[in-house]
Design a protein around this motif. Structure first.
Motif, PDB file in Angstrom:
ATOM      1  N   ALA C 116       0.835  -1.198   0.000  1.00 53.63           N
ATOM      2  CA  ALA C 116       0.000   0.000   0.000  1.00 53.63           C
ATOM      3  C   ALA C 116       0.868   1.245   0.000  1.00 53.63           C
ATOM      4  CB  ALA C 116      -0.924  -0.007   1.207  1.00 53.63           C
ATOM      5  N   SER C 117       1.923   1.203   0.801  1.00 48.76           N
ATOM      6  CA  SER C 117       2.808   2.367   0.883  1.00 48.76           C
ATOM      7  C   SER C 117       3.508   2.610  -0.443  1.00 48.76           C
ATOM      8  CB  SER C 117       3.833   2.142   1.990  1.00 48.76           C
ATOM      9  OG  SER C 117       4.842   3.094   1.899  1.00 48.76           O
ATOM     10  N   HIS C 118       4.002   1.546  -1.059  1.00 50.81           N
ATOM     11  CA  HIS C 118       4.692   1.712  -2.336  1.00 50.81           C
ATOM     12  C   HIS C 118       3.732   2.154  -3.430  1.00 50.81           C
ATOM     13  CE1 HIS C 118       8.411   0.680  -0.783  1.00 50.81           C
ATOM     14  NE2 HIS C 118       8.581  -0.548  -1.198  1.00 50.81           N
ATOM     15  N   GLN C 119       2.487   1.678  -3.348  1.00 50.95           N
ATOM     16  CA  GLN C 119       1.513   2.137  -4.347  1.00 50.95           C
ATOM     17  C   GLN C 119       1.282   3.622  -4.214  1.00 50.95           C
ATOM     18  OE1 GLN C 119      -1.629  -0.440  -3.319  1.00 50.95           O
ATOM     19  NE2 GLN C 119      -0.923  -2.074  -4.654  1.00 50.95           N
ATOM     20  N   LEU C 120       1.129   4.080  -2.988  1.00 46.47           N
ATOM     21  CA  LEU C 120       0.939   5.517  -2.794  1.00 46.47           C
ATOM     22  C   LEU C 120       2.153   6.279  -3.278  1.00 46.47           C
ATOM     23  CD1 LEU C 120      -1.073   7.417  -0.683  1.00 46.47           C
ATOM     24  CD2 LEU C 120       1.242   7.925  -0.106  1.00 46.47           C
ATOM     25  N   TRP C 121       3.332   5.732  -2.984  1.00 46.45           N
ATOM     26  CA  TRP C 121       4.558   6.376  -3.443  1.00 46.45           C
ATOM     27  C   TRP C 121       4.584   6.462  -4.964  1.00 46.45           C
ATOM     28  CZ3 TRP C 121       7.599   3.325  -6.526  1.00 46.45           C
ATOM     29  CH2 TRP C 121       8.711   3.952  -7.052  1.00 46.45           C
ATOM     30  N   TRP C 122       4.164   5.377  -5.622  1.00 47.88           N
ATOM     31  CA  TRP C 122       4.186   5.389  -7.083  1.00 47.88           C
ATOM     32  C   TRP C 122       3.272   6.489  -7.624  1.00 47.88           C
ATOM     33  CZ3 TRP C 122       0.531   4.420 -10.962  1.00 47.88           C
ATOM     34  CH2 TRP C 122       1.060   4.275 -12.240  1.00 47.88           C
ATOM     35  N   GLY C 123       2.076   6.574  -7.040  1.00 48.88           N
ATOM     36  CA  GLY C 123       1.159   7.613  -7.472  1.00 48.88           C
ATOM     37  C   GLY C 123       1.725   8.992  -7.255  1.00 48.88           C
ATOM     38  N   PRO C 134      -1.502   8.773 -12.775  1.00 51.17           N
ATOM     39  CA  PRO C 134      -1.000   7.651 -11.988  1.00 51.17           C
ATOM     40  C   PRO C 134      -1.534   7.627 -10.570  1.00 51.17           C
ATOM     41  CG  PRO C 134       0.795   8.605 -13.191  1.00 51.17           C
ATOM     42  CD  PRO C 134      -0.403   9.466 -13.459  1.00 51.17           C
ATOM     43  N   PHE C 135      -1.714   8.790  -9.999  1.00 47.72           N
ATOM     44  CA  PHE C 135      -2.187   8.897  -8.629  1.00 47.72           C
ATOM     45  C   PHE C 135      -3.485   8.132  -8.435  1.00 47.72           C
ATOM     46  CE2 PHE C 135      -3.941  11.399  -5.053  1.00 47.72           C
ATOM     47  CZ  PHE C 135      -2.885  11.259  -4.190  1.00 47.72           C
ATOM     48  N   PHE C 136      -4.377   8.265  -9.396  1.00 50.40           N
ATOM     49  CA  PHE C 136      -5.687   7.633  -9.240  1.00 50.40           C
ATOM     50  C   PHE C 136      -5.608   6.138  -9.449  1.00 50.40           C
ATOM     51  CE2 PHE C 136      -6.470  12.024  -9.983  1.00 50.40           C
ATOM     52  CZ  PHE C 136      -7.471  12.305  -9.094  1.00 50.40           C
ATOM     53  N   TYR C 137      -4.763   5.703 -10.394  1.00 48.86           N
ATOM     54  CA  TYR C 137      -4.610   4.263 -10.591  1.00 48.86           C
ATOM     55  C   TYR C 137      -3.998   3.635  -9.347  1.00 48.86           C
ATOM     56  CZ  TYR C 137      -5.292   5.669 -15.411  1.00 48.86           C
ATOM     57  OH  TYR C 137      -5.804   6.210 -16.543  1.00 48.86           O
ATOM     58  N   ALA C 138      -3.039   4.343  -8.748  1.00 49.15           N
ATOM     59  CA  ALA C 138      -2.404   3.812  -7.545  1.00 49.15           C
ATOM     60  C   ALA C 138      -3.419   3.722  -6.411  1.00 49.15           C
ATOM     61  CB  ALA C 138      -1.235   4.693  -7.141  1.00 49.15           C
ATOM     62  N   PHE C 139      -4.247   4.725  -6.291  1.00 51.27           N
ATOM     63  CA  PHE C 139      -5.207   4.720  -5.197  1.00 51.27           C
ATOM     64  C   PHE C 139      -6.266   3.652  -5.375  1.00 51.27           C
ATOM     65  CE2 PHE C 139      -5.244   7.917  -1.812  1.00 51.27           C
ATOM     66  CZ  PHE C 139      -3.950   8.322  -1.975  1.00 51.27           C
ATOM     67  N   ARG C 140      -6.561   3.320  -6.618  1.00 47.49           N
ATOM     68  CA  ARG C 140      -7.526   2.254  -6.857  1.00 47.49           C
ATOM     69  C   ARG C 140      -7.022   0.952  -6.231  1.00 47.49           C
ATOM     70  NH1 ARG C 140      -7.453   0.512 -12.859  1.00 47.49           N
ATOM     71  NH2 ARG C 140      -5.321   0.328 -12.185  1.00 47.49           N
ATOM     72  N   ASP C 141      -5.726   0.656  -6.434  1.00 48.63           N
ATOM     73  CA  ASP C 141      -5.181  -0.589  -5.910  1.00 48.63           C
ATOM     74  C   ASP C 141      -4.977  -0.514  -4.410  1.00 48.63           C
ATOM     75  OD1 ASP C 141      -5.139  -1.469  -8.476  1.00 48.63           O
ATOM     76  OD2 ASP C 141      -3.123  -0.718  -8.843  1.00 48.63           O
ATOM     77  N   ARG C 142      -4.612   0.679  -3.949  1.00 51.63           N
ATOM     78  CA  ARG C 142      -4.376   0.838  -2.524  1.00 51.63           C
ATOM     79  C   ARG C 142      -5.681   0.679  -1.749  1.00 51.63           C
ATOM     80  NH1 ARG C 142      -4.206   5.367   0.708  1.00 51.63           N
ATOM     81  NH2 ARG C 142      -2.846   5.170   2.505  1.00 51.63           N
ATOM     82  N   GLU C 143      -6.762   1.106  -2.376  1.00 51.99           N
ATOM     83  CA  GLU C 143      -8.077   1.029  -1.747  1.00 51.99           C
ATOM     84  C   GLU C 143      -8.414  -0.414  -1.391  1.00 51.99           C
ATOM     85  OE1 GLU C 143      -9.215   3.837  -1.180  1.00 51.99           O
ATOM     86  OE2 GLU C 143     -11.147   3.269  -0.310  1.00 51.99           O
TER      87      GLU C 143
END
Lengths: 364, 158, 373
Positions: C116-123, C134-143
Motif C-alpha cells: 500500500a505504501s509503495h503504491q501511494l509512493w508510485w502515485g 497515476p495517482f488515481f490508478y495507484a489509489f484504486r489498488d491501494r483502496e
C-alpha cells in the motif's frame, strides 16, 4: 434561388448588416456598430466556449482517471464551472504589498486581449470570418506571441520568487517553440501560396492538407500540435505553472477575477491553436469528402460548416487534453532539448521536402 | 551500452508515449472501470465492515441494562484519557453496598479509535460502533455519556 | 549584505527560495531552504519540526501496551510495521515470542502495508513529476488493501493491530479470499504502472542520472531502505536481522548500482513484486493456533535497554527502549528512516534543477511525520 431560405451564419450576419444600413444609412456608423456587435458576440462566444472547455477538461480528466468528475451542479455537472466562476468573481483579489501595482493589474488583461485578438482571422464557418486579413497566418503567429509579455509582466510584478522563475522559464519556452510553429505554418503556406485564411480553406476543397500533403504534412501537423501545446503552456510543457515545482508559477500571487482571466486566456489559447490546426491541416469548415462517393459527399455537405469547424477543433483539443492527463512534465533543459535537437531540425528538413513537393506538384 | 541513434530515439520515444496514451485512452473509453463511490447517494446501501472502529458504544438490552460494572479498566487502558467514569455506591436488594457507574463519559474528540479499551474490558460492556459521520458544529456535542439514563448493570455481571 | 537581504539574494548572487512548509511537492510540512543559481541548485537546508508531536516523550507516560498506538501516527503509511517494531521490542524485553500464527499474520499485514505504501509512493511520484493520472490508478489498488485492513484490523490507516505477544484479534474469515483477489488484481494492474511511467520517455529522462547517491554517501549518511539499496548497499533488515519469521520466507533483496532516481524507482517497483511473492507464499499457509501469547495485564519490562529494528517501506526503523523496571518506559527513542534519508537530500540534489529536486524528493519517499515524530 431567392425563394429557398438558407440559414447559415454568414447569411444571418449579412442580413443584420443590410438591416443596419437601411435603418441608419451612414456607412461609418454602421461599421462602428458592426464592430461592437462582433466584439460582443466574440466575447460571449469565447466565454461560453471556455465554460464548455472547462467542463470538458474536467470530464476528460475524470474519465481517464477512473472517476466521474463534477456531477453535482447542473446536469452531469455542467454548471460546475459557472459556480466556480461565480466563486472567483466574489473572491478577494489580493495584491502583494511589494508588487508593481500597475503591471500586476495590467498583466492578466494583456494575456486575455492577446489571446482574443488571434480569433480575428479564424474562419468559423463558410464565409463567416471576422476579418479576412490577407496575411492571416502571419498575423496569427505575430499576435499569439504577444501573450508572453503578459506572463513575463505577471511574473516580474508579483514580487514573488516562484513567479519570477516561472516567467523566466516561459520566456525561454516561447522563444524556442515559436520557431517550430512558424516553420510548420510555412509548410502549409508553401503549398497554398497564400497567407489568407479563406484561401487556405478553399485550397482544401478537394481534400485536406493532411491527406493531400503526404507524410511531410503529417509531420508538420504533429510538430504543430506538439509545439503549440508547449506555446500555450499546457502539460506536459506547463513549466511556467509547474505546480509541483513552483506552486503556481507566474500566477502564484493572483487570486479572484485576475486569476480567472489567466484561466480564461488558457482556454482561449487552447481553442485558438486547435482552430488554427484544424483550419490549416484539417480543412477548416470544409466537410469531409471522399473521392467520387457522390452520395456520401452530399450527406457530408448537409452538416453545417460551423459544425465541421467546431468538430475538428474539438478533436484537436481532445488530443491536447489527452496529452495533459497522460504525461509527466518535462524538465526545463529537456524542454529546450526537444525543441532545438528534435523539432526544429525535423521541421527544417520537412520544409525542404514540402517545397520540393510544391514545386514538382507531387501533391494531389 | 550503446546509445540508440537519432531516429531510433525518436521512434522509441514516440512509441513509449503512445503506449501511455493508449492506456489512458482505454480508461477513457471504458467508463465501467470507474472506481469512485458516490458517497452521500449510496448512504442507504453503504455498510461499513463489521470490525470498523467508528466510535465507542455501550450496548443496552431491551430492559435498559448494560454490562458495565464500573471497574475502570478501560479508563486505565485509554492512552489519551478520552474515557472518564464516575462511579457511585449503590445498595442492592440484599442491603450490600456495591460500586456502580453513575456516568460513563466518552470524549469522542480525543479518541483515536485504538480499540485498547474494548480489549481491556473484562465484561464486554463496550464495543466499537460503525458510525463514522461524526461532524458537528459544536465541539461539546462530541462529549458523550454512554450509559443511558435510568439504566443499570445487568444482574450477574461481575 | 546584498541590497535585498541575505534571505532573498546572497552576496554571491544566489537566489534563496523557501520550498515549504506549504508546498505541493514536499508532501507535508517540510521546509527546504534552497539556494539557487538560476535554476541550478547550489545548496539545500531542510528545516524541520513543523509536525513534531513528541511521541517519544509521550511514550514515557504510557504503559507498554498503550505506547504502541502513537507510532501509527509516525509513518502513517506503514502504521502496522511501526506498531510491530514496538511490540517486538517489548517482546524482546519480556523474553517471549509471538505465537506462530501471529507471526505469519504480522508478516502478511506488514507486506500488505508495504504494498500500500509503495503504491501511494508510485502515485505521488507520478504526481510530483507532473502526471496526475497515476495517482488515481495507484489509489484504486491501494483502496483494495485498505479494505482488507479495515475488515481485519478495524481501521484503514492507523490500525493498532499489533499487541505485545501477538495481534489484537484473529484475522477476519474473509481475509484470505479478499487478499487473494486484491493481489490478483494488483498483479494485473502492475503492467499498467509500467506502461504509464516506467517506459515513458519523459519519465526516464526526468529520473535517469538524476540525484545520484553513491554507496559511500549512502553509508555515511545512514541512508536505509530502497533508497540505499538502489545505491548498491545491501541493508534489508528482513534479510540481515530477520524478525517475525522472515527467515522462513523466500524473497530477494533488490539491489541496484546506479543510485539515481530511476534506480530507486525500479527498486521499489521490484520490491512490490517481492511483497506479492511473500504474500502468495504465506496466504494459504497461516498456521492454526492462538493469535496472541498470554501476557500479564500490566506489562513490566526488566531493567535494561532493548533495541529492535524492522524494515519499513522507507528503510530501517529502530525502536530503543530504556526500562527502569516500571510499568512504563524510562525513555523511548525511534530511529526513523525518513530522517536519515532526508539528510542525504542536499548531496543528491546539488547541481540539479528544481525539477530534479522534486524528482529526488519523490523517489526518497519522505513521510514528514516520520521525520519529526
Amino acid at each position: 434561388m431567392k425563394t429557398v431560405l438558407t440559414i447559415s451564419l454568414s447569411s444571418i450576419a449579412g442580413h443584420i448588416h443590410q438591416w443596419l444600413e437601411k435603418a441608419i444609412g451612414n456607412p461609418t456608423i454602421v461599421y462602428l456598430i458592426d464592430m461592437v456587435l462582433v466584439a460582443v458576440c466574440l466575447l460571449v462566444f469565447l466565454v461560453l466556449l471556455c465554460f464548455f472547455l472547462g467542463w470538458m477538461e474536467r470530464k476528460v480528466a475524470a474519465f481517464m482517471q477512473i472517476r466521474l468528475g463534477p456531477n453535482r451542479v447542473g446536469p452531469k455537472g455542467s454548471m460546475q464551472i459557472v459556480a466556480d466562476t461565480v466563486k472567483l468573481l466574489f473572491k478577494e483579489g489580493l495584491t502583494p504589498a511589494a508588487s508593481d501595482k500597475f503591471l500586476f493589474h495590467l498583466a492578466p488583461m494583456i494575456v486575455v486581449i492577446a489571446s482574443m485578438m488571434v480569433c480575428a482571422p479564424l474562419a468559423f464557418a463558410k464565409d463567416f470570418q471576422i476579418f479576412d486579413i490577407s496575411i492571416g497566418v502571419l498575423y496569427v503567429s505575430a499576435v499569439s506571441s504577444l501573450g508572453i509579455i503578459g506572463i513575463l509582466m505577471a511574473g516580474w510584478s508579483s514580487y514573488n520568487k516562484y513567479s519570477l522563475l516561472g516567467a523566466m522559464r516561459s520566456g525561454a519556452q516561447i522563444v524556442s517553440y515559436e520557431l517550430s510553429i512558424g516553420l510548420s505554418l510555412i509548410s502549409v503556406v508553401i503549398m497554398v501560396g497564400s497567407l489568407k485564411m479563406s484561401d487556405i480553406v478553399m485550397s482544401q476543397s478537394d481534400g485536406w492538407w493532411i491527406w493531400k500533403g503526404h507524410i511531410p504534412m503529417i509531420i508538420s501537423f504533429i510538430i504543430f500540435v506538439v509545439a503549440s501545446t508547449a506555446e500555450i503552456n499546457r502539460a506536459p510543457f506547463d513549466l511556467t505553472e509547474a505546480e509541483q515545482e513552483l506552486t503556481g508559477g507566474f500566477h502564484t500571487e493572483y487570486s479572484g477575477m485576475k486569476f480567472a482571466m489567466f484561466l480564461l486566456s488558457e482556454y482561449i489559447n487552447l481553442f485558438v491553436v486547435s482552430a488554427i490546426a484544424a483550419t490549416l491541416f484539417l480543412g477548416g469548415w470544409m466537410p469531409l469528402h471522399i473521392g467520387h462517393l457522390q452520395s456520401f459527399n452530399h450527406i457530408m455537405d448537409y452538416i453545417p460548416s460551423s459544425i465541421w469547424f467546431m468538430g475538428k477543433t474539438m478533436f484537436i483539443i481532445f488530443i491536447i487534453m489527452w496529452f495533459r492527463w497522460t504525461f509527466p512534465r518535462l524538465r526545463v533543459d529537456q524542454l529546450l532539448n526537444l525543441e532545438w535537437k528534435y523539432l526544429l531540425p525535423i521541421s527544417m528538413v520537412n520544409i525542404l521536402l514540402v517545397t520540393l513537393m510544391a514545386i514538382m506538384g507531387w501533391h494531389f | 551500452m550503446k546509445e540508440p541513434g537519432y531516429f531510433k530515439t525518436i521512434y522509441l520515444s514516440v512509441k513509449s508515449l503512445l503506449t501511455g496514451m493508449r492506456m489512458t485512452g482505454y480508461y477513457f473509453t471504458h467508463p465501467k472501470e470507474t472506481h469512485t463511490e458516490q458517497y452521500p447517494d449510496n448512504r442507504a446501501t453503504l455498510k461499513m465492515m463489521d470490525r470498523f472502529r467508528g466510535e465507542v458504544i455501550m450496548p443496552h438490552d431491551e430492559t435498559n441494562e448494560h454490562r458495565c460494572t464500573g471497574c475502570q479498566s478501560c479508563e486505565i487502558a485509554c492512552p489519551n484519557g478520552s474515557i472518564k467514569i464516575i462511579t457511585k455506591q449503590e445498595v442492592n436488594a440484599e442491603g450490600k453496598k456495591k460500586k456502580a457507574i453513575d456516568t460513563w463519559v466518552y470524549h469522542l474528540d480525543m479518541c483515536t479509535m485504538c480499540n485498547l479499551c474494548i480489549v481491556a474490558c473484562p465484561t464486554d460492556a463496550i464495543k466499537m460502533g460503525q458510525k463514522f459521520e461524526h461532524s458537528v458544529f459544536d465541539k461539546s456535542l462530541l462529549k458523550k455519556i454512554l450509559n443511558e439514563p435510568g439504566s443499570k448493570v445487568k444482574s450477574g455481571v461481575e | 549584505m546584498s541590497l535585498l537581504g541575505e534571505d532573498i539574494v546572497t552576496e554571491d548572487g544566489l537566489f534563496v527560495v523557501n520550498m515549504g512548509p506549504q508546498h505541493p511537492s514536499t508532501h507535508g510540512v517540510l521546509h527546504l531552504k534552497v539556494w539557487l543559481d538560476g535554476e541550478t541548485i547550489h545548496k539545500i537546508e531542510p528545516h524541520m519540526g513543523y509536525i513534531h508531536r513528541s511521541i517519544e516523550k509521550m511514550s514515557e507516560n504510557l504503559s507498554y501496551r498503550n505506547f504502541i498506538f502513537a507510532t501509527s501516527r509516525m509513518d502513517y503509511l506503514a502504521a502496522h510495521i511501526n506498531n510491530e517494531a514496538c511490540a517486538l521490542a517489548v517482546e524482546k524485553g519480556l523474553g517471549i515470542q509471538a505465537t506462530p500464527r501471529a507471526k505469519v499474520i504480522r508478516i502478511l499485514m506488514g507486506e500488505l502495508t508495504r504494498l500500500a505504501s509503495h503504491q501511494l509512493w508510485w502515485g505521488c511520484t507520478g504526481l510530483d513529476l507532473g502526471a496526475v493520472s497515476p495517482f488515481f490508478y495507484a489509489f484504486r489498488d491501494r483502496e483494495a488493501i485498505n479494505d482488507i485492513m479495515e475488515e481485519t484490523c478495524g481501521a484503514r490507516l492507523t490500525q493498532n493491530y499489533v499487541v505485545p505477544g501477538g495481534v489484537m484479534f484473529d484475522i477476519h474469515p474473509n481475509f484470505q479470499k479478499r487478499t487473494k483477489e486484491a493481489i490478483a488484481n494488483f498483479k494485473r494492474n502492475l503492467t499498467d504502472y509500467d506502461k504509464l511511467l516506467t517506459g515513458n520517455v519523459i519519465f526516464e529522462n526526468r529520473t535517469k542520472g538524476v540525484g545520484i547517491l553513491t554507496k559511500e554517501d549512502a553509508i555515511s549518511f545512514g541512508v536505509t531502505g530502497p533508497t540505499a539499496r538502489a545505491s548498491g548497499l545491501s541493508c534489508d533488515v528482513r534479510k540481515w536481522f530477520p524478525y517475525s519469521g522472515y527467515e522462513n520466507v523466500e524473497f530477494d533483496e533488490i539491489l541496484a548500482t546506479e543510485g539515481d532516481c530511476f534506480a530507486r524507482y525500479m527498486c521499489r517497483m521490484a520490491e512490490m513484486r517481492q511483497s506479492v511473492r511473500i504474500i502468495e507464499q504465506l496466504i494459504d499457509n497461516i498456521p492454526e493456533g492462538d493469535f496472541q501469547e498470554k501476557t500479564k495485564a500490566v506489562i513490566k519490562l526488566p531493567k535494561g535497554e532493548f533495541y529492535q529494528r524492522v524494515e519499513t517501506p522507507r528503510g530501517e526503523l529502530g525502536v530503543f527502549i530504556v526500562s527502569d523496571g516500571a510499568a512504563s518506559p524510562y525513555r523511548v527513542k525511534y530511529r526513523s528512516p525518513g530522517f536519515s534519508n532526508l539528510s542525504a537530500l542536499s548531496t543528491m540534489a546539488k547541481g540539479g534543477k528544481i525539477g530534479d529536486l522534486v524528482a529526488i524528493m519523490a523517489t526518497i519517499d519522505l513521510v514528514i511525520p516520520d521525520i519529526d515524530r
